[in-house]
Design a protein around this motif. Structure first.
Motif, PDB file in Angstrom:
ATOM      1  N   GLY A   1       0.774  -1.131  -0.279  1.00  0.00           N
ATOM      2  CA  GLY A   1      -0.018   0.041   0.061  1.00  0.00           C
ATOM      3  C   GLY A   1       0.754   1.352  -0.068  1.00  0.00           C
ATOM      4  O   GLY A   1       1.956   0.951  -0.196  1.00  0.00           O
ATOM      5  N   PHE A   2       0.200   2.382   0.406  1.00  0.00           N
ATOM      6  CA  PHE A   2       0.994   3.594   0.621  1.00  0.00           C
ATOM      7  C   PHE A   2       0.254   4.565   1.483  1.00  0.00           C
ATOM      8  O   PHE A   2      -0.817   4.106   2.089  1.00  0.00           O
ATOM      9  CB  PHE A   2       0.763   4.371  -0.938  1.00  0.00           C
ATOM     10  N   GLY A   3       0.773   5.927   1.609  1.00  0.00           N
ATOM     11  CA  GLY A   3      -0.010   6.777   2.418  1.00  0.00           C
ATOM     12  C   GLY A   3       0.198   6.536   3.979  1.00  0.00           C
ATOM     13  O   GLY A   3       1.289   5.781   4.426  1.00  0.00           O
ATOM     14  N   GLN A   4      -0.772   7.183   4.840  1.00  0.00           N
ATOM     15  CA  GLN A   4      -0.526   6.879   6.276  1.00  0.00           C
ATOM     16  C   GLN A   4      -0.421   5.452   6.682  1.00  0.00           C
ATOM     17  O   GLN A   4       0.603   5.086   7.403  1.00  0.00           O
ATOM     18  CB  GLN A   4      -1.946   7.459   6.919  1.00  0.00           C
ATOM     19  N   ASN A   5      -1.060   4.404   6.218  1.00  0.00           N
ATOM     20  CA  ASN A   5      -1.090   3.338   6.508  1.00  0.00           C
ATOM     21  C   ASN A   5       0.364   2.460   6.425  1.00  0.00           C
ATOM     22  O   ASN A   5       0.897   1.956   7.165  1.00  0.00           O
ATOM     23  CB  ASN A   5      -2.037   2.328   5.490  1.00  0.00           C
ATOM     24  N   LEU A   6       0.946   2.768   5.019  1.00  0.00           N
ATOM     25  CA  LEU A   6       2.079   2.243   4.820  1.00  0.00           C
ATOM     26  C   LEU A   6       2.994   2.894   6.057  1.00  0.00           C
ATOM     27  O   LEU A   6       3.847   2.149   6.418  1.00  0.00           O
ATOM     28  CB  LEU A   6       2.825   2.596   3.410  1.00  0.00           C
ATOM     29  N   LYS A   7       3.108   4.157   5.943  1.00  0.00           N
ATOM     30  CA  LYS A   7       4.034   4.665   6.858  1.00  0.00           C
ATOM     31  C   LYS A   7       3.901   4.191   8.189  1.00  0.00           C
ATOM     32  O   LYS A   7       4.982   3.780   8.830  1.00  0.00           O
ATOM     33  CB  LYS A   7       3.899   6.251   7.054  1.00  0.00           C
ATOM     34  N   GLU A   8       2.866   3.924   8.949  1.00  0.00           N
ATOM     35  CA  GLU A   8       2.596   3.571  10.113  1.00  0.00           C
ATOM     36  C   GLU A   8       3.199   1.973  10.342  1.00  0.00           C
ATOM     37  O   GLU A   8       3.789   1.714  11.345  1.00  0.00           O
ATOM     38  CB  GLU A   8       1.179   3.193  10.623  1.00  0.00           C
ATOM     39  N   ASN A   9       3.037   1.278   9.268  1.00  0.00           N
ATOM     40  CA  ASN A   9       3.613   0.200   9.279  1.00  0.00           C
ATOM     41  C   ASN A   9       5.208  -0.050   9.306  1.00  0.00           C
ATOM     42  O   ASN A   9       5.982  -0.782   9.525  1.00  0.00           O
ATOM     43  CB  ASN A   9       3.171  -0.729   7.949  1.00  0.00           C
ATOM     44  N   LEU A  10       5.711   1.151   8.525  1.00  0.00           N
ATOM     45  CA  LEU A  10       7.255   1.155   8.579  1.00  0.00           C
ATOM     46  C   LEU A  10       7.800   1.789   9.753  1.00  0.00           C
ATOM     47  O   LEU A  10       8.799   1.128  10.103  1.00  0.00           O
ATOM     48  CB  LEU A  10       7.633   2.270   7.408  1.00  0.00           C
ATOM     49  N   LEU A  11       7.005   2.514  10.497  1.00  0.00           N
ATOM     50  CA  LEU A  11       7.398   3.094  11.916  1.00  0.00           C
ATOM     51  C   LEU A  11       7.370   1.931  12.892  1.00  0.00           C
ATOM     52  O   LEU A  11       7.663   1.988  13.931  1.00  0.00           O
ATOM     53  CB  LEU A  11       6.656   4.370  11.913  1.00  0.00           C
ATOM     54  N   ALA A  12       6.403   0.986  12.469  1.00  0.00           N
ATOM     55  CA  ALA A  12       6.101  -0.005  13.745  1.00  0.00           C
ATOM     56  C   ALA A  12       7.025  -1.020  14.094  1.00  0.00           C
ATOM     57  O   ALA A  12       8.107  -1.094  13.336  1.00  0.00           O
ATOM     58  CB  ALA A  12       4.970  -0.993  13.432  1.00  0.00           C
ATOM     59  N   GLU A  13       7.245  -1.606  15.198  1.00  0.00           N
ATOM     60  CA  GLU A  13       8.246  -2.544  15.502  1.00  0.00           C
ATOM     61  C   GLU A  13       8.115  -3.732  14.504  1.00  0.00           C
ATOM     62  O   GLU A  13       6.875  -4.194  14.180  1.00  0.00           O
ATOM     63  CB  GLU A  13       7.674  -2.963  16.909  1.00  0.00           C
ATOM     64  N   PRO A  14       8.973  -4.301  13.971  1.00  0.00           N
ATOM     65  CA  PRO A  14       8.952  -5.116  12.826  1.00  0.00           C
ATOM     66  C   PRO A  14       8.580  -6.403  13.483  1.00  0.00           C
ATOM     67  O   PRO A  14       8.748  -6.894  14.672  1.00  0.00           O
ATOM     68  CB  PRO A  14      10.572  -5.131  12.337  1.00  0.00           C
ATOM     69  N   THR A  15       7.897  -7.397  12.668  1.00  0.00           N
ATOM     70  CA  THR A  15       7.712  -8.653  13.046  1.00  0.00           C
ATOM     71  C   THR A  15       8.532  -9.428  12.760  1.00  0.00           C
ATOM     72  O   THR A  15       9.416  -9.347  11.607  1.00  0.00           O
ATOM     73  CB  THR A  15       6.305  -8.955  12.713  1.00  0.00           C
ATOM     74  N   LEU A  16       8.909 -10.513  13.338  1.00  0.00           N
ATOM     75  CA  LEU A  16      10.006 -11.656  12.868  1.00  0.00           C
ATOM     76  C   LEU A  16       9.186 -12.890  11.913  1.00  0.00           C
ATOM     77  O   LEU A  16       8.032 -13.226  12.280  1.00  0.00           O
ATOM     78  CB  LEU A  16      10.587 -12.261  14.310  1.00  0.00           C
ATOM     79  N   GLY A  17       9.772 -12.981  10.917  1.00  0.00           N
ATOM     80  CA  GLY A  17       9.418 -13.761   9.858  1.00  0.00           C
ATOM     81  C   GLY A  17       9.665 -15.131  10.302  1.00  0.00           C
ATOM     82  O   GLY A  17      10.510 -15.230  11.435  1.00  0.00           O
ATOM     83  N   PRO A  18       9.407 -16.410   9.589  1.00  0.00           N
ATOM     84  CA  PRO A  18       9.758 -17.660   9.916  1.00  0.00           C
ATOM     85  C   PRO A  18      11.520 -17.753  10.052  1.00  0.00           C
ATOM     86  O   PRO A  18      12.147 -16.847   9.236  1.00  0.00           O
ATOM     87  CB  PRO A  18       9.046 -18.416   9.208  1.00  0.00           C
ATOM     88  N   TRP A  19      11.983 -18.980  10.422  1.00  0.00           N
ATOM     89  CA  TRP A  19      13.196 -19.313  10.118  1.00  0.00           C
ATOM     90  C   TRP A  19      13.435 -19.556   8.778  1.00  0.00           C
ATOM     91  O   TRP A  19      12.786 -20.350   8.308  1.00  0.00           O
ATOM     92  CB  TRP A  19      13.885 -20.632  10.958  1.00  0.00           C
ATOM     93  N   TYR A  20      14.761 -18.976   8.155  1.00  0.00           N
ATOM     94  CA  TYR A  20      15.144 -19.346   6.756  1.00  0.00           C
ATOM     95  C   TYR A  20      16.352 -20.078   6.886  1.00  0.00           C
ATOM     96  O   TYR A  20      17.257 -19.517   7.613  1.00  0.00           O
ATOM     97  CB  TYR A  20      15.260 -18.239   5.854  1.00  0.00           C
ATOM     98  N   VAL A  21      16.637 -21.104   6.158  1.00  0.00           N
ATOM     99  CA  VAL A  21      17.773 -21.771   6.303  1.00  0.00           C
ATOM    100  C   VAL A  21      18.305 -22.063   4.954  1.00  0.00           C
ATOM    101  O   VAL A  21      17.520 -21.917   3.901  1.00  0.00           O
ATOM    102  CB  VAL A  21      17.728 -23.339   6.959  1.00  0.00           C
ATOM    103  N   GLY A  22      19.712 -22.056   4.749  1.00  0.00           N
ATOM    104  CA  GLY A  22      20.323 -22.037   3.545  1.00  0.00           C
ATOM    105  C   GLY A  22      21.643 -22.924   3.575  1.00  0.00           C
ATOM    106  O   GLY A  22      22.562 -22.656   4.591  1.00  0.00           O
ATOM    107  N   SER A  23      22.316 -23.555   2.497  1.00  0.00           N
ATOM    108  CA  SER A  23      23.516 -24.182   2.703  1.00  0.00           C
ATOM    109  C   SER A  23      24.111 -23.863   1.094  1.00  0.00           C
ATOM    110  O   SER A  23      23.443 -23.715   0.283  1.00  0.00           O
ATOM    111  CB  SER A  23      23.540 -25.349   2.636  1.00  0.00           C
ATOM    112  N   GLN A  24      25.373 -23.477   1.136  1.00  0.00           N
ATOM    113  CA  GLN A  24      26.186 -23.606  -0.078  1.00  0.00           C
ATOM    114  C   GLN A  24      27.114 -24.620  -0.189  1.00  0.00           C
ATOM    115  O   GLN A  24      27.762 -24.966   0.672  1.00  0.00           O
ATOM    116  CB  GLN A  24      26.905 -22.245  -0.054  1.00  0.00           C
TER     117      GLN A  24
END
Lengths: 568, 177
Positions: free
Chosen positions: A402-425
């Motif tokens: 989205g955009f506008g006030q909503n987007l801004k509030e989301n950007l300023l909010a405490e981030p939420t943690l996503g799930p664990w991501y794993v990887g190997s090379q």
């Protein structure tokens, strides 16, 4: 002292000031040898010449990105993960130093004091006899003239000085070293470690071993270095000296003795062989700026120009005795070049451990799995095997819809943690072959009159089979751990982007089939030593720098003894 | 400078000033120097208002305060391929057409509610000209980057630690922040 031959005569000459050259310089200078260190690029002083080291993300004009015209003009270096706005000044641009790709090969280089040790990935594992005995057991290349016991004390020697963090895991295939405390694993890395230990016999997930000062000792403080702060901005050069690079360690240590003459802007054209004396007597240098040709002399010469530049110099060192390049009686100089296969990656998601995460610093390593394939016996349809990284973490997210006030509030909010991501090379061993070789172009020369290097290196069927096996084995292990959304990817990247360039001047027992003896001396020109990646008979799977360092320290100390005895 | 030429200069300036209002939109240049893309002052204004519509100033800084529109232009100019630069510039013009079609006026003259409606219809992805979608998505991505990598954001919102120190591998989530 004027420009006399005497003023240009030293006890030792070291060609290159990077990962291995720095060690040769340190050892010679500490033993009292007047040492000339030749570096083709500019000088880079620790801290003073790290212009971006303390820059904040918003201070980079392009927020880290490389401008389009630079990427277009320099496609090879632009493929390197570390060639970003913050460290681009440490990499050689394609346009500045051309070479010829008979087959696609990404030749990643850093021409400056410290070389690529400034931007390396800092992962350090010892070889074991499972590695040194590989060629003899599996019938490829030639038998290594050394075994683990020859190099083990030198691993200890360089580890203590460089500062290596790790855990004593007691694995036969990955010998323990002189470790500073390891960097912690995340919850899911620990979990995977347990799953693998329980379900896959002979496979181990361990703490990454890396050249970081997790707890500096006196020897590191004496170097003026401090504790690693987990900035993970190492490629810029570290103001704390928290990781090992030549600029913070070996080079200033050598300089401090008063025995080192460091000459930047010195392009080595060739090694001078004296037919009458039957040995090498010096080095022909082209001043990078003035293009003036200058000769320097010494009774012992170490070639540490970086594997393929070492090959180039030796191929270009032609004399009556060696018309095809220094020491090249058997015609194998430049051949049996190899690298590490870094094409394969696997990633997945894990919904477990929702209540835990990692925090604090940006850890400059990951977990590691040493080679388990074909370890005790041949068990697959391909030779050798692969090591791999394993990392697991959660990323904080802010909703950017989205955009506008909503987007801004989301950007300023405490981030939420996503799930664990794993990887190997995957880090796969490649088999050195005669058909993977380096040569000089007959006509084309660079701005300093040095022939251009032609690179003829490719993957083979063994590499393809190994990638397939990596995907199968990892999928099995990931599945067992309950990871989901498993995705495999083959980057198809050209050889070279692994930046583990090796071979061309291999060690061996027999002068008919190898270039160097067990002390890294030419079989037929005993006062020239090669101790960078060029000397590698086989590649195994370990990140190679630690081995180059240990080999260099060992060979340099041998050379000093031989000099004292008048043997060389 | 002698008196005659001064008078002449003044004359030229005043003549120019008299003509100015009619050709102002095209004459005004972009406030930053760009080497590849052709952007005039009005385009820049539009981009600025668009960026502010995406991240508005409230009681905290918005996109304009962190110069997100200038960052967007600079990134397009330096870091994008010519084909994408072309698409972006075309998209910018077509974005104006889109606004005119919808509200019969420039985006610059639209009310906040009208601007929001324009963005909403672009985000709906229904029958949006390709260049307009490219222009909008690229601008939004770069505005987000400018904002979340700005000094304001990294010192006041999610603090960037240049020297973070110890790494803790496994901690309870509630203690992580």
């Amino acid at each position: 002292m004027g420009d006399t031959k005497q003023a240009r005569t030293f006890d030792a000459i070291v060609i290159g000031s990077g990962m291995s050259g720095g060690w040769a310089a340190k050892e010679f200078c500490e033993k009292g040898l007047e040492t000339l260190v030749l570096e083709r690029g500019r000088d880079v002083k620790h801290i003073k010449d790290y212009p971006t080291t303390n820059m904040m993300p918003w201070e980079f004009k392009h927020r880290g990105e490389i401008p389009y015209d630079i990427r277009e003009a320099n496609p090879v270096i632009s493929r390197c993960y570390a060639f970003r706005e913050d460290a681009m000044h440490f990499f050689v641009k394609d346009t500045e130093h051309p070479y010829i790709q008979d087959k696609p090969f990404d030749w990643i280089r850093g021409y400056q004091v410290g070389g690529k040790s400034i931007m390396w990935a800092r992962q350090t594992q010892r070889w074991s006899d499972f590695d040194f005995e590989g060629p003899a057991r599996d019938g490829f290349a030639v038998d290594w003239p050394i075994r683990y016991k020859d190099i083990a004390p030198w691993y200890s020697y360089v580890e203590k000085f460089a500062g290596i963090s790790g855990n004593k895991d007691g694995l036969p295939n990955l010998p323990d070293g002189e470790f500073l405390p390891p960097l912690e694993l995340t919850c899911v890395e620990n979990y995977f470690k347990e799953i693998v230990a329980k379900n896959f016999k002979g496979r181990d997930v361990i703490y990454g071993r890396c050249a970081h000062l997790t707890e500096p000792k006196q020897i590191h403080i004496d170097q003026g270095r401090g504790q690693c702060q987990n900035r993970d901005l190492c490629q810029r050069g570290c103001p704390f000296g928290g990781y090992f690079n030549a600029n913070a360690t070996t080079i200033p240590w050598a300089l401090k003795t008063g025995n080192m003459t460091l000459r930047p802007f010195s392009v080595v054209h060739s090694i001078i062989y004296d037919d009458a004396k039957g040995k090498a007597v010096g080095v022909q240098v082209i001043d990078a700026n003035t293009k003036e040709s200058i000769e320097y002399y010494a009774p012992v010469i170490f070639v540490n120009a970086g594997a393929y530049n070492t090959n180039l110099i030796l191929l270009n060192s032609k004399s009556k005795r060696f018309p095809n390049g220094l020491g090249n009686d058997n015609g194998i100089l430049g051949k049996y070049a190899a690298f590490h296969n870094y094409r394969a990656e696997i990633s997945a998601k894990y919904d477990g451990f929702p209540d835990t995460t990692s925090k604090g610093g940006r850890r400059p390593t990951s977990a590691y799995m040493p080679r388990f394939r074909n370890l005790y016996k041949q068990e697959t349809d391909f030779l050798r095997g692969y090591a791999l990284t394993f990392s697991a973490r959660r990323w904080p997210n802010n909703d950017t819809n989205g955009f506008g006030q909503n987007l801004k509030e989301n950007l300023l909010a405490e981030p939420t943690l996503g799930p664990w991501y794993v990887g190997s090379q995957m880090m796969g061993e490649t088999i050195p072959k005669e058909t993977n070789f380096l040569s000089l172009d007959a006509d084309k020369k660079d701005d300093w009159g040095v022939p251009l290097l032609k690179i003829n290196i490719d993957y083979d069927d063994n590499d393809e089979k190994m990638i397939k096996d990596f995907f199968e084995q990892m999928t099995e292990m990931y599945t067992k751990a309950g990871f989901t959304d498993i995705k495999t990817s083959d980057s198809k990247q050209a050889p070279g982007l692994d930046i583990h360039h090796m071979g061309g001047v291999r060690m061996g027992k027999d002068p008919k089939t190898s270039m160097l003896n067990k002390w890294h001396q030419f079989h037929n020109c005993s006062n020239v030593f090669v101790t960078d990646g060029a000397c590698m008979t086989s590649t195994s799977t370990q990140n190679p720098s630690l081995t180059f360092m240990a080999m260099t320290a060992r060979a340099a100390n041998y050379a000093v003894e031989q000099l004292k005895k008048g043997e060389i | 400078m002698n008196r005659r030429s001064t008078l002449k200069t003044l004359l030229i300036i005043s003549t120019g000033a008299a003509l100015l209002p009619s050709c102002l939109p095209d004459e005004k240049k972009s406030s930053i120097s760009l080497k590849n893309i052709k952007i005039n002052g009005k385009d820049e204004e539009l981009l600025s208002d668009l960026s502010e519509t995406i991240i508005p100033k409230t009681n905290t800084p918005g996109a304009k305060d962190v110069s997100a529109h200038l960052f967007t232009l600079m990134m397009i100019d330096y870091c994008y391929a010519p084909a994408d630069q072309d698409k972006f510039v075309k998209g910018l013009k077509e974005f104006e057409d889109f606004s005119k079609k919808k509200f019969d006026k420039s985006f610059l003259r639209c009310f906040a509610s009208e601007r929001a409606e324009i963005l909403k219809s672009i985000e709906s992805k229904k029958d949006i000209p390709e260049n307009v979608a490219f222009f909008y998505n690229t601008t939004k991505r770069l505005v987000l980057q400018a904002f979340t990598k700005s000094k304001y954001y990294l010192t006041k919102v999610q603090v960037y630690e240049l020297v973070p120190g110890k790494f803790y591998g496994c901690v309870p989530v509630k203690k992580a922040s």
